[in-house]
Motif scaffolding. Structure first.
Motif, PDB file in Angstrom:
ATOM      1  N   SER A  87       0.844  -1.197   0.000  1.00  0.00           N
ATOM      2  CA  SER A  87       0.000   0.000   0.000  1.00  0.00           C
ATOM      3  C   SER A  87       0.879   1.247   0.000  1.00  0.00           C
ATOM      4  N   PRO A  88       0.521   2.252  -0.827  1.00  0.00           N
ATOM      5  CA  PRO A  88       1.332   3.475  -0.870  1.00  0.00           C
ATOM      6  C   PRO A  88       1.309   4.200   0.474  1.00  0.00           C
ATOM      7  N   GLU A  89       2.483   4.593   0.940  1.00  0.00           N
ATOM      8  CA  GLU A  89       2.601   5.314   2.205  1.00  0.00           C
ATOM      9  C   GLU A  89       2.774   6.798   1.931  1.00  0.00           C
ATOM     10  N   MET A  90       1.903   7.608   2.509  1.00  0.00           N
ATOM     11  CA  MET A  90       1.934   9.053   2.323  1.00  0.00           C
ATOM     12  C   MET A  90       1.907   9.747   3.683  1.00  0.00           C
ATOM     13  N   TYR A  91       2.313  11.011   3.672  1.00  0.00           N
ATOM     14  CA  TYR A  91       2.171  11.831   4.877  1.00  0.00           C
ATOM     15  C   TYR A  91       0.737  12.328   4.920  1.00  0.00           C
ATOM     16  N   LYS A  92      -0.046  11.778   5.857  1.00  0.00           N
ATOM     17  CA  LYS A  92      -1.477  12.054   5.866  1.00  0.00           C
ATOM     18  C   LYS A  92      -1.811  13.484   6.267  1.00  0.00           C
ATOM     19  N   TYR A  93      -0.905  14.151   6.983  1.00  0.00           N
ATOM     20  CA  TYR A  93      -1.181  15.531   7.409  1.00  0.00           C
ATOM     21  C   TYR A  93      -0.838  16.545   6.318  1.00  0.00           C
ATOM     22  N   LEU A  94      -0.216  16.067   5.232  1.00  0.00           N
ATOM     23  CA  LEU A  94       0.064  16.931   4.084  1.00  0.00           C
ATOM     24  C   LEU A  94      -0.987  16.711   3.001  1.00  0.00           C
ATOM     25  N   SER A  95      -1.109  17.651   2.095  1.00  0.00           N
ATOM     26  CA  SER A  95      -2.004  17.471   0.952  1.00  0.00           C
ATOM     27  C   SER A  95      -1.369  16.513  -0.048  1.00  0.00           C
ATOM     28  N   GLY A  96      -2.179  16.053  -0.983  1.00  0.00           N
ATOM     29  CA  GLY A  96      -1.636  15.196  -2.027  1.00  0.00           C
ATOM     30  C   GLY A  96      -0.543  15.896  -2.807  1.00  0.00           C
ATOM     31  N   TYR A  97      -0.766  17.161  -3.098  1.00  0.00           N
ATOM     32  CA  TYR A  97       0.223  17.929  -3.864  1.00  0.00           C
ATOM     33  C   TYR A  97       1.523  18.078  -3.080  1.00  0.00           C
ATOM     34  N   GLN A  98       1.424  18.359  -1.787  1.00  0.00           N
ATOM     35  CA  GLN A  98       2.625  18.510  -0.962  1.00  0.00           C
ATOM     36  C   GLN A  98       3.407  17.200  -0.885  1.00  0.00           C
ATOM     37  N   VAL A 122      -3.658  11.190 -13.480  1.00  0.00           N
ATOM     38  CA  VAL A 122      -4.437  10.365 -12.554  1.00  0.00           C
ATOM     39  C   VAL A 122      -5.771  11.009 -12.201  1.00  0.00           C
ATOM     40  N   ARG A 123      -6.078  12.124 -12.854  1.00  0.00           N
ATOM     41  CA  ARG A 123      -7.382  12.792 -12.741  1.00  0.00           C
ATOM     42  C   ARG A 123      -7.714  13.170 -11.298  1.00  0.00           C
ATOM     43  N   MET A 124      -6.766  13.849 -10.664  1.00  0.00           N
ATOM     44  CA  MET A 124      -6.960  14.273  -9.267  1.00  0.00           C
ATOM     45  C   MET A 124      -6.940  15.794  -9.101  1.00  0.00           C
ATOM     46  N   GLU A 125      -7.158  16.527 -10.191  1.00  0.00           N
ATOM     47  CA  GLU A 125      -7.057  17.988 -10.128  1.00  0.00           C
ATOM     48  C   GLU A 125      -7.940  18.595  -9.047  1.00  0.00           C
ATOM     49  N   LYS A 126      -9.136  18.047  -8.875  1.00  0.00           N
ATOM     50  CA  LYS A 126     -10.097  18.650  -7.947  1.00  0.00           C
ATOM     51  C   LYS A 126      -9.779  18.375  -6.482  1.00  0.00           C
ATOM     52  N   ARG A 127      -8.994  17.332  -6.204  1.00  0.00           N
ATOM     53  CA  ARG A 127      -8.740  16.947  -4.804  1.00  0.00           C
ATOM     54  C   ARG A 127      -7.267  16.968  -4.415  1.00  0.00           C
ATOM     55  N   MET A 139      -8.391   6.912  -3.797  1.00  0.00           N
ATOM     56  CA  MET A 139      -7.653   8.132  -4.097  1.00  0.00           C
ATOM     57  C   MET A 139      -6.205   8.025  -3.641  1.00  0.00           C
ATOM     58  N   ARG A 140      -5.973   7.344  -2.540  1.00  0.00           N
ATOM     59  CA  ARG A 140      -4.586   7.141  -2.091  1.00  0.00           C
ATOM     60  C   ARG A 140      -3.831   6.260  -3.083  1.00  0.00           C
TER      61      ARG A 140
END
Length: 312
Positions: A87-98, A122-127, A139-140
């Protein structure tokens, strides 16, 4: 015309102690193909993926990515790869862009324009400017794919990417991967336990069992659509007379009535026009309403090949 394979495995073997986990694995994947990786629990799918991305050493054999060896030219080979092994690991307190900006700082040559490009892909412009903690699992997954694409890889590897996704999310991922191969020319290797989705998603599938490669074939070959001997259902009236007539026609290997009142015929594809013509020229007037091929599903074919063992 196909160029040299994007990835090539030659006689790849992995042993841990006296146990052989992967045994003499060989296959190629060309540019722009979605290649499915299937196998029962413990077959060695994840082990193979880990060797491809350099997370596990190779006991014997060679893995080449765009002609570069994972064993001896790791940096040159791995720069062509984007991967989500789990599973992709992301910083959840940051935005997707960050998150994407943070990752881009670690990869030379990734510009703001490239970040915007993969966000669009990936068609995520709105979020994309929402915090990751607000994202659904689907989305993740898309954000993870965007991260894997930032450095313009030639090969994208996704290990169980549909885990936890709802049907809409699975379809979205499938359509997106198809879009990627068409527009970007990226090669995709995907491992999954959802056979029905692999059937819809992949160009070819490989079945691995007990660390050995059972077969690599196009999806339509696995489902029997290109077999010389094929089963067809013929809707004809009256069905009993059609059955008797079919049994007299050259090229019909077997014919029987189904519970639904259709005539099931085993024959070669090339014989179908002659068989239909023979029915219509029969002394008893027989009306034909339809003919359809009976395809074996990927799940049925998988269970047949692996002796009914569960996938995982």
């Amino acid at each position: 015309m196909k160029n040299e394979p994007i990835i090539s495995l030659s006689n790849v073997t992995k042993r841990i102690g006296r146990t052989t986990i992967i045994d003499d694995l060989t296959f190629d994947v060309p540019k722009g193909e979605i290649f499915g990786f299937l196998g029962p629990n413990g077959a060695g799918k994840t082990t193979t993926i880990r060797m491809i991305v350099g997370l596990m050493s190779i006991t014997k054999g060679q893995i080449l990515i765009k002609g570069k060896s994972i064993k001896t030219e790791f940096e040159q080979a791995i720069r062509h790869v984007g991967a989500i092994v789990e599973s992709p690991e992301m910083y959840k307190y940051l935005s997707g862009y960050q998150n994407l900006v943070h990752y881009a700082r670690m990869v030379p040559g990734v510009t703001k324009e490239r970040i915007d490009e993969v966000v669009s892909l990936v068609r995520m412009e709105k979020r994309i400017h929402d915090k990751v903690k607000k994202y659904s699992l689907g989305m993740r997954q898309r954000l993870g794919v965007a991260q894997a694409l930032l450095h313009r890889p030639s090969l994208l590897i996704l290990d169980e990417p549909t885990n936890g996704l709802d049907p809409a999310g699975i379809r979205e991922l499938r359509d997106y991967l198809r879009h990627l191969t068409r527009t970007e020319g990226i090669t995709v290797i995907v491992s999954s336990h959802l056979l029905s989705e692999m059937e819809l998603m992949c160009d070819r599938v490989a079945i691995l069992q007990q660390g050995k490669l059972v077969n690599v074939m196009p999806i339509q070959h696995f489902t029997g659509e290109n077999d010389q001997a094929q089963t067809y259902l013929i809707e004809a009236q009256p069905p009993e007379q059609a059955l008797r007539a079919l049994r007299q026609i050259d090229g019909v290997q077997e014919a029987k009535l189904t519970e639904e009142g259709l005539v099931e015929v085993a024959t070669e594809r090339e014989r179908i026009p002659d068989i239909l013509e023979g029915l219509m020229q029969n002394d008893i007037r027989i009306r034909i309403y339809g003919v359809q091929v009976v395809s074996q599903s990927l799940e049925e074919r998988f269970l047949e090949i692996t002796g009914g063992k569960q996938i995982g």
